[in-house]
Enzyme design. Sequence first.
Site, PDB file in Angstrom:
ATOM      1  N   ASN A  66     -13.909  -5.740   0.084  1.00  0.00           N
ATOM      2  CA  ASN A  66     -14.980  -4.793   0.345  1.00  0.00           C
ATOM      3  C   ASN A  66     -14.899  -4.290   1.776  1.00  0.00           C
ATOM      4  O   ASN A  66     -14.849  -5.092   2.722  1.00  0.00           O
ATOM      5  CB  ASN A  66     -16.349  -5.460   0.141  1.00  0.00           C
ATOM      6  N   GLU A  67     -14.849  -2.977   1.932  1.00  0.00           N
ATOM      7  CA  GLU A  67     -14.937  -2.282   3.217  1.00  0.00           C
ATOM      8  C   GLU A  67     -14.109  -2.950   4.318  1.00  0.00           C
ATOM      9  O   GLU A  67     -14.627  -3.329   5.377  1.00  0.00           O
ATOM     10  CB  GLU A  67     -16.409  -2.133   3.615  1.00  0.00           C
ATOM     11  N   PRO A  68     -12.792  -3.066   4.094  1.00  0.00           N
ATOM     12  CA  PRO A  68     -11.949  -3.735   5.089  1.00  0.00           C
ATOM     13  C   PRO A  68     -11.792  -2.939   6.381  1.00  0.00           C
ATOM     14  O   PRO A  68     -11.294  -3.485   7.376  1.00  0.00           O
ATOM     15  CB  PRO A  68     -10.600  -3.861   4.362  1.00  0.00           C
ATOM     16  N   ALA A  82     -11.532   0.117  -1.534  1.00  0.00           N
ATOM     17  CA  ALA A  82     -12.953  -0.235  -1.413  1.00  0.00           C
ATOM     18  C   ALA A  82     -13.468  -0.060   0.009  1.00  0.00           C
ATOM     19  O   ALA A  82     -14.289  -0.838   0.486  1.00  0.00           O
ATOM     20  CB  ALA A  82     -13.192  -1.667  -1.895  1.00  0.00           C
TER      21      ALA A  82
END
Length: 507
Positions: A191-193, A231
Amino acid sequence: MLTAIPRCLAAAALALCLSPALAQNSAPTASAEAAPIPVNVHAAGTPFPHYWEQMFGSGRAHLVMRAQYQTDLDQVRKVTDFQYVRFHAILDDENGVYSVDKNGNPFYNWTYVDHIYDALLAHGIKPYVEISFMPNDLAEKKILQPFWYHPNISPPASYAKWDALITAFARHLIARYGINEVSQWYFEVWNEPNIGFWGGKPAQSTYFALYDHTARALKSVSTRLRVGGPATAQAAWVGDMIAHAAKDHVPLDFVSTHVYGDDSAKDVFHDNRTILPYQMVCHAVKKVHEEILHSARPHIPLIWSEFNASYANHQNVTDSIFMGPWMANTIRECNGMTQMMSYWSFSDVFEEQGVKSTPFYGGFGLVAEDGIPKPSYDAFALLHHLGNRLLPAKATDALVTRNRHGQIVIAAWNLVDPGQSGPSKTIAFNLQGLPALAHASILRVDSQHGDTLDAWKAMGSPKYPTVAQIAALKKAAQVGPPQAISVHDGHLVVSVPPMGLAVITVN
């Protein structure tokens, strides 16, 4: 979802970070009745899949086992085409998935994973599996993200052990639920790296390493499993992700990313162009859509796995009637550019910033604490009535559709900035080809229909509503039965108050 703390660096700076963007006079100004919008009710139209109501986000995985979560799940599913749910932290230590013995040998425990996915399937919902975060015993370092439950966002200490965990995870799911079921799920890596959920440095190349290992491990179990990423927040990295997967022959079945209405042009587009908050989501979707069209995989599905009008818990945005016209306009602008869009989130059973002590705090959910529907819930319920064919209509404040029963279903709205006012808007339609005996009915979400936020304020904004107050708020959430509206010789006129949404069905 990265909430206000990381994006703005400090919770105390929240209002300074966001209020100007949301307070500016961004929405179109309502005007007097314009010329009637001509619509041929027998036009073939174009397919209009309900891409906005098939998937929702939620609080982290562990919360699925809570009774109120499951009650809210049923409540939202009752009024939408809810099929998939996405949440963080299926691999977090609170779910007991991964540990090591005294010799450092891994031990897998799927008990809570089974409880979580069993519950979803029992309620008719399939998992959209976000593979996150890092079990502490597998982490390279202790890098804790600021959420209340402090997930570890470190890369793995050993990719061999990570690969083994993912392989065992996939094998267990298939053994329990069968490949015909699990092949209908989606597996999204992390998620949102790009903005603070990934501790690898540099972020993109180390995330790609995580993705490659995860995707290949899943596909080693079954090529029927669907895997994708990146993501990211702020509509980032999608073009790079496709190029990387094509170059290195990495499995990539779909791409995913996120954006919120109050993300900035600097963060999303890397320039200072003017994009108003109510336009940001679909401008970002268009950006990514065009990147895909010009990529090595122009037909790869795009799943927008988080979006909302605000990431910052503004009560006068996500708790308010503003969400009706905002959502309708977003559906209009984003149509045709993404396979699914996942509204963040379906319920305020949600603890990223801790346990909240009031039902209306600007939470993301359609349903507030104690199962109280918000205006956004009613908006989704009304917009669910839209048909499956979109008819040509030159309008920026309306959608005209036809459903499978041949009924014409129209959404009309009056978008006004949060906390602002303005005149009512009169919208007229010339429905060409309508039978002489046609009749119409209307449902509304506005200050007089379904405004639970104002009803709560009228009670004195109780932090802990009594049982009687909760019942009264649930009653206030009811928009009421459809009301007859005049349609004569195909001429239909609707007046929509500021921040109002109306859905009209013509039989």
